[in-house]
Each structure stands twice: as structure tokens, then as C-alpha cells.
Design a protein around this motif. Structure first.
Motif, mmCIF file in Angstrom:
data_model
loop_
_atom_site.group_PDB
_atom_site.id
_atom_site.type_symbol
_atom_site.label_atom_id
_atom_site.label_comp_id
_atom_site.label_asym_id
_atom_site.label_seq_id
_atom_site.Cartn_x
_atom_site.Cartn_y
_atom_site.Cartn_z
ATOM 1 N N GLY A 136 89.651 24.146 -4.264
ATOM 2 C CA GLY A 136 88.268 24.312 -4.701
ATOM 3 C C GLY A 136 87.657 22.993 -5.148
ATOM 4 O O GLY A 136 86.491 22.701 -4.863
ATOM 5 N N THR A 137 88.454 22.199 -5.832
ATOM 6 C CA THR A 137 87.996 20.873 -6.267
ATOM 7 C C THR A 137 87.729 19.991 -5.052
ATOM 8 O O THR A 137 86.709 19.297 -4.983
ATOM 9 N N LEU A 138 88.642 20.026 -4.090
ATOM 10 C CA LEU A 138 88.472 19.245 -2.861
ATOM 11 C C LEU A 138 87.245 19.723 -2.078
ATOM 12 O O LEU A 138 86.446 18.916 -1.602
ATOM 13 N N ALA A 139 87.074 21.021 -1.975
ATOM 14 C CA ALA A 139 85.909 21.574 -1.266
ATOM 15 C C ALA A 139 84.605 21.166 -1.948
ATOM 16 O O ALA A 139 83.627 20.815 -1.272
ATOM 17 N N ALA A 140 84.585 21.188 -3.273
ATOM 18 C CA ALA A 140 83.381 20.783 -3.998
ATOM 19 C C ALA A 140 83.048 19.314 -3.728
ATOM 20 O O ALA A 140 81.878 18.957 -3.563
ATOM 21 N N LEU A 141 84.073 18.475 -3.666
ATOM 22 C CA LEU A 141 83.835 17.061 -3.363
ATOM 23 C C LEU A 141 83.295 16.887 -1.953
ATOM 24 O O LEU A 141 82.359 16.119 -1.725
ATOM 25 N N ILE A 142 83.857 17.616 -1.017
ATOM 26 C CA ILE A 142 83.389 17.517 0.381
ATOM 27 C C ILE A 142 81.941 18.008 0.498
ATOM 28 O O ILE A 142 81.117 17.373 1.160
ATOM 29 N N VAL A 143 81.618 19.103 -0.165
ATOM 30 C CA VAL A 143 80.234 19.599 -0.152
ATOM 31 C C VAL A 143 79.311 18.567 -0.789
ATOM 32 O O VAL A 143 78.221 18.288 -0.280
ATOM 33 N N SER A 144 79.751 17.988 -1.888
ATOM 34 C CA SER A 144 78.949 16.970 -2.567
ATOM 35 C C SER A 144 78.730 15.749 -1.674
ATOM 36 O O SER A 144 77.675 15.118 -1.727
ATOM 37 N N LEU A 145 79.707 15.430 -0.853
ATOM 38 C CA LEU A 145 79.584 14.287 0.066
ATOM 39 C C LEU A 145 78.677 14.595 1.253
ATOM 40 O O LEU A 145 78.025 13.700 1.792
ATOM 41 N N THR A 146 78.641 15.825 1.680
ATOM 42 C CA THR A 146 77.901 16.164 2.893
ATOM 43 C C THR A 146 76.480 16.642 2.623
ATOM 44 O O THR A 146 75.537 16.096 3.180
ATOM 45 N N SER A 147 76.331 17.660 1.791
ATOM 46 C CA SER A 147 74.988 18.211 1.591
ATOM 47 C C SER A 147 74.516 18.161 0.149
ATOM 48 O O SER A 147 73.365 18.460 -0.122
ATOM 49 N N GLY A 148 75.411 17.830 -0.751
ATOM 50 C CA GLY A 148 75.058 17.796 -2.163
ATOM 51 C C GLY A 148 75.466 19.077 -2.850
ATOM 52 O O GLY A 148 75.596 20.128 -2.226
ATOM 53 N N LEU A 149 75.691 18.973 -4.153
ATOM 54 C CA LEU A 149 76.159 20.109 -4.934
ATOM 55 C C LEU A 149 75.410 20.122 -6.265
ATOM 56 O O LEU A 149 75.437 19.130 -7.004
ATOM 57 N N PHE A 150 74.713 21.214 -6.541
ATOM 58 C CA PHE A 150 73.920 21.353 -7.768
ATOM 59 C C PHE A 150 72.939 20.190 -7.935
ATOM 60 O O PHE A 150 72.733 19.680 -9.034
ATOM 61 N N GLY A 151 72.356 19.782 -6.835
ATOM 62 C CA GLY A 151 71.374 18.712 -6.875
ATOM 63 C C GLY A 151 71.965 17.311 -6.963
ATOM 64 O O GLY A 151 71.232 16.338 -7.132
ATOM 65 N N PHE A 152 73.271 17.205 -6.842
ATOM 66 C CA PHE A 152 73.936 15.900 -6.921
ATOM 67 C C PHE A 152 74.613 15.596 -5.596
ATOM 68 O O PHE A 152 75.309 16.435 -5.043
ATOM 69 N N ARG A 153 74.396 14.387 -5.117
ATOM 70 C CA ARG A 153 75.014 13.959 -3.852
ATOM 71 C C ARG A 153 75.935 12.786 -4.133
ATOM 72 O O ARG A 153 75.524 11.794 -4.726
#
Length: 131
Positions: free
Chosen positions: A80-97
Motif C-alpha cells: 500500500g505504501t509502494l502503491a501510494a508512492l507510485i500514484v503520487s509519482l504518476t497522477s498525484g495523491l491528495f493534491g500532492f505530486r
């Protein structure tokens, strides 16, 4: 055969604990260095560091009969931590990229990926031979 399995279980436990500790340390360091001021992301980084510390402790003290469950839960946490980082790298997560060249992103990707593999191996080996 039993002693080889025992040695492998101890080695996998220590490796999984080491990767969880590294993951938690990275998140705590980044939280301290400024991520704590980010809305939603900041508290999540601190919670990740706390969760990683609890995972490390649990990996070191859990009896073998409960190890398959712990390793599976640890895998889900790390994945889950890895997935959150990948999402953050690709499309952003909670408004943070996040960006690949940002501080500790590449080590975090490596530690979390190795942690997932190690925890899956620990779950499989600790489950093998059990009813």
C-alpha cells in the motif's frame, strides 16, 4: 531440513524487519524535513513511520504460528505504501505530486519493493508445512 527452514525464517524475518525499519525511517525523515506541513500527506507520513515501527517490533517478537498472518498484513501495508508512492509519482495523491528526482524517492521505491518481496517470501515459507 528443519534447521535450514529455521535459518531461512530467521533471515527473512530480519530482512523484512530491516526493510520495514528503512521504510519507516525514510518516512519519518521526510516528515521531519518538511512533509509534516503538507495537508493529509504529512500525517500519513507520520502514521507510516509509526506503523513501520510496529511492524518491525512485531516481526521480531511474533511466534512462528502467527507469522503467516503478520507477514501477509505486513505485505499489504508495504504494498500500500509502494502503491501510494507510485500514484503520487504518476497522477498525484491528495493534491500532492511527487517527482522521481525528489529526495529519497528512488531509495523508497527500492526499499518498499524489496520489503514486499521479502514479506511475501516470509509468509509463504512460514505457511509451508502447516495445516
Amino acid at each position: 531440513m528443519g534447521t535450514e527452514r529455521t535459518v531461512a525464517l530467521v533471515a527473512l524475518r530480519l530482512a523484512a524487519a530491516g526493510t520495514a525499519a528503512a521504510m519507516g525511517a525514510i518516512h519519518l525523515y521526510l516528515w521531519y524535513e518538511g512533509y509534516r506541513y503538507l495537508h493529509i500527506i504529512g500525517p500519513l507520513f507520520l502514521l507510516n513511520a509509526i506503523g513501520a515501527a510496529l511492524l518491525v517490533l512485531s516481526l521480531l517478537i511474533t511466534p512462528i504460528r502467527l507469522l503467516p498472518v503478520l507477514a501477509t498484513l505486513g505485505t499489504l501495508f508495504t504494498a500500500g505504501t509502494l502503491a501510494a508512492l507510485i500514484v503520487s509519482l504518476t497522477s498525484g495523491l491528495f493534491g500532492f505530486r511527487e517527482y522521481l528526482d525528489a529526495d529519497l524517492v528512488k531509495p523508497a521505491l527500492a526499499v518498499e519493493a524489496v520489503g514486499c518481496v521479502t514479506l511475501v517470501a516470509l509468509a509463504a515459507l512460514s505457511r509451508r508445512g502447516r495445516p
